[in-house]
Design a protein around this motif. Sequence first.
Motif, short mmCIF file in Angstrom:
data_model
loop_
_atom_site.label_atom_id
_atom_site.label_comp_id
_atom_site.label_asym_id
_atom_site.label_seq_id
_atom_site.Cartn_x
_atom_site.Cartn_y
_atom_site.Cartn_z
N PRO A 1 0.63 -1.42 -0.17
CA PRO A 1 -0.06 0.08 0.02
C PRO A 1 0.81 1.26 0.00
CG PRO A 1 -0.69 -1.62 1.74
CD PRO A 1 0.52 -2.10 1.13
N TRP A 2 0.28 2.24 -0.78
CA TRP A 2 1.05 3.56 -0.69
C TRP A 2 0.75 4.23 0.54
CZ3 TRP A 2 -0.17 7.50 -5.06
CH2 TRP A 2 0.56 8.48 -5.33
N LYS A 3 1.71 5.01 0.92
CA LYS A 3 1.27 5.73 2.25
C LYS A 3 0.52 6.95 1.99
CE LYS A 3 5.42 4.26 4.82
NZ LYS A 3 6.65 4.73 5.38
N LYS A 4 0.74 7.54 0.85
CA LYS A 4 -0.13 8.67 0.58
C LYS A 4 -1.47 8.43 0.31
CE LYS A 4 -0.24 12.69 -2.60
NZ LYS A 4 0.60 13.29 -3.64
N HIS A 5 -1.93 7.08 -0.28
CA HIS A 5 -3.11 6.68 -0.50
C HIS A 5 -2.93 5.10 -0.33
CE1 HIS A 5 -4.31 10.40 -2.53
NE2 HIS A 5 -3.07 10.39 -3.29
N PRO A 6 -3.51 4.73 0.79
CA PRO A 6 -3.41 3.43 1.55
C PRO A 6 -4.12 2.36 0.50
CG PRO A 6 -3.67 4.79 3.09
CD PRO A 6 -3.74 5.57 2.15
N ASP A 7 -5.11 2.83 -0.07
CA ASP A 7 -6.05 2.08 -0.78
C ASP A 7 -5.56 1.74 -2.30
OD1 ASP A 7 -6.40 4.65 -1.67
OD2 ASP A 7 -8.36 4.37 -2.70
N PHE B 1 29.03 0.11 -11.53
CA PHE B 1 27.56 -0.59 -11.32
C PHE B 1 27.81 -2.19 -11.33
CE2 PHE B 1 24.02 2.54 -12.14
CZ PHE B 1 24.78 3.76 -11.70
N LYS B 2 26.82 -3.07 -10.56
CA LYS B 2 26.69 -4.38 -10.90
C LYS B 2 25.74 -4.60 -12.12
CE LYS B 2 27.21 -5.04 -5.76
NZ LYS B 2 26.32 -5.52 -4.82
N GLN B 3 25.92 -6.21 -12.68
CA GLN B 3 25.18 -6.18 -13.84
C GLN B 3 23.59 -6.19 -13.48
OE1 GLN B 3 25.56 -10.13 -15.41
NE2 GLN B 3 24.18 -9.62 -17.21
N VAL B 4 23.23 -6.40 -12.24
CA VAL B 4 21.82 -6.06 -11.61
C VAL B 4 22.02 -5.35 -10.34
CG1 VAL B 4 19.96 -7.21 -10.44
CG2 VAL B 4 21.09 -8.49 -12.18
N MET B 5 21.10 -4.19 -10.49
CA MET B 5 21.19 -3.18 -9.62
C MET B 5 19.70 -3.00 -9.16
SD MET B 5 24.28 -1.92 -9.23
CE MET B 5 23.82 -0.38 -8.27
N THR B 6 19.38 -3.04 -7.67
CA THR B 6 18.11 -3.00 -7.10
C THR B 6 18.04 -1.79 -6.25
OG1 THR B 6 18.02 -5.46 -7.39
CG2 THR B 6 16.49 -4.36 -5.96
N TYR B 7 16.94 -1.15 -6.16
CA TYR B 7 16.72 -0.05 -5.46
C TYR B 7 15.47 0.28 -5.00
CZ TYR B 7 20.45 1.66 -8.64
OH TYR B 7 21.69 1.89 -9.47
N PRO B 8 15.11 0.86 -3.68
CA PRO B 8 13.74 0.90 -3.22
C PRO B 8 13.24 2.09 -4.15
CG PRO B 8 15.41 1.93 -1.71
CD PRO B 8 16.09 1.01 -2.77
N LEU B 9 11.90 2.27 -4.07
CA LEU B 9 11.06 3.38 -4.81
C LEU B 9 10.59 4.11 -3.89
CD1 LEU B 9 9.76 1.09 -7.67
CD2 LEU B 9 11.33 2.92 -8.04
N TRP B 10 9.94 5.19 -4.17
CA TRP B 10 9.52 6.27 -3.41
C TRP B 10 8.22 5.86 -2.75
CZ3 TRP B 10 11.47 7.14 -8.13
CH2 TRP B 10 12.80 7.72 -8.15
N ASP B 11 7.93 6.37 -1.59
CA ASP B 11 6.54 6.17 -1.16
C ASP B 11 6.00 7.54 -0.44
OD1 ASP B 11 4.46 4.61 -0.11
OD2 ASP B 11 5.46 4.09 1.83
#
Length: 160
Positions: free
Chosen positions: A125-131, A150-160
């Motif tokens: 759920p998105w904190k701004k719009h939990p639905d 950079f590594k061949q695979v880079m993983t990042y968290p996305l904004w909430d």
Amino acid sequence: MRGSVTGTAVLLAAGALLTAAMTTATASPPVTATTQPRVGTSPSHTGASQPVLVDCLWNRTVRPGDFILACGDGNSRLTGLHWTEWSPQGATAVGTNMVNDCKPYCAAGSFHAYPVTVRLDDTEPWKKHPDVQRYSRISLTYQEGRPEGFKQVMTYPLWD
């Protein structure tokens, strides 16, 4: 000495304006719960049943054609995204990661294109719009070549 300070100030101001213009260009209008996704369009918007991708301006989209990764300076962005999957289990696209090498410094650096496969997952759920469910993680798999450090695979968290 004064010319050097003035030149630096002008260069920094130009960089800030360019970043603002690039960020604004990717903005999209808010999504409504009655809008249905349109397959194959970019950007398209979604109803509550589809997860969304939240950008750095807190807009939500489905299957965007472009996406800024480095919101602060615009030095890394995804372009030409073609989505083959978009579901609560994940989303997959191919496209190009445009990355500034920042050499000798970012304002004077050059952008380089790196083909990537993009994977979005880990809906929550998105904190701004939990639905609204949003993707909370992005992974980039570089197909041929990649930015320095950079590594061949880079993983990042996305904004909430």
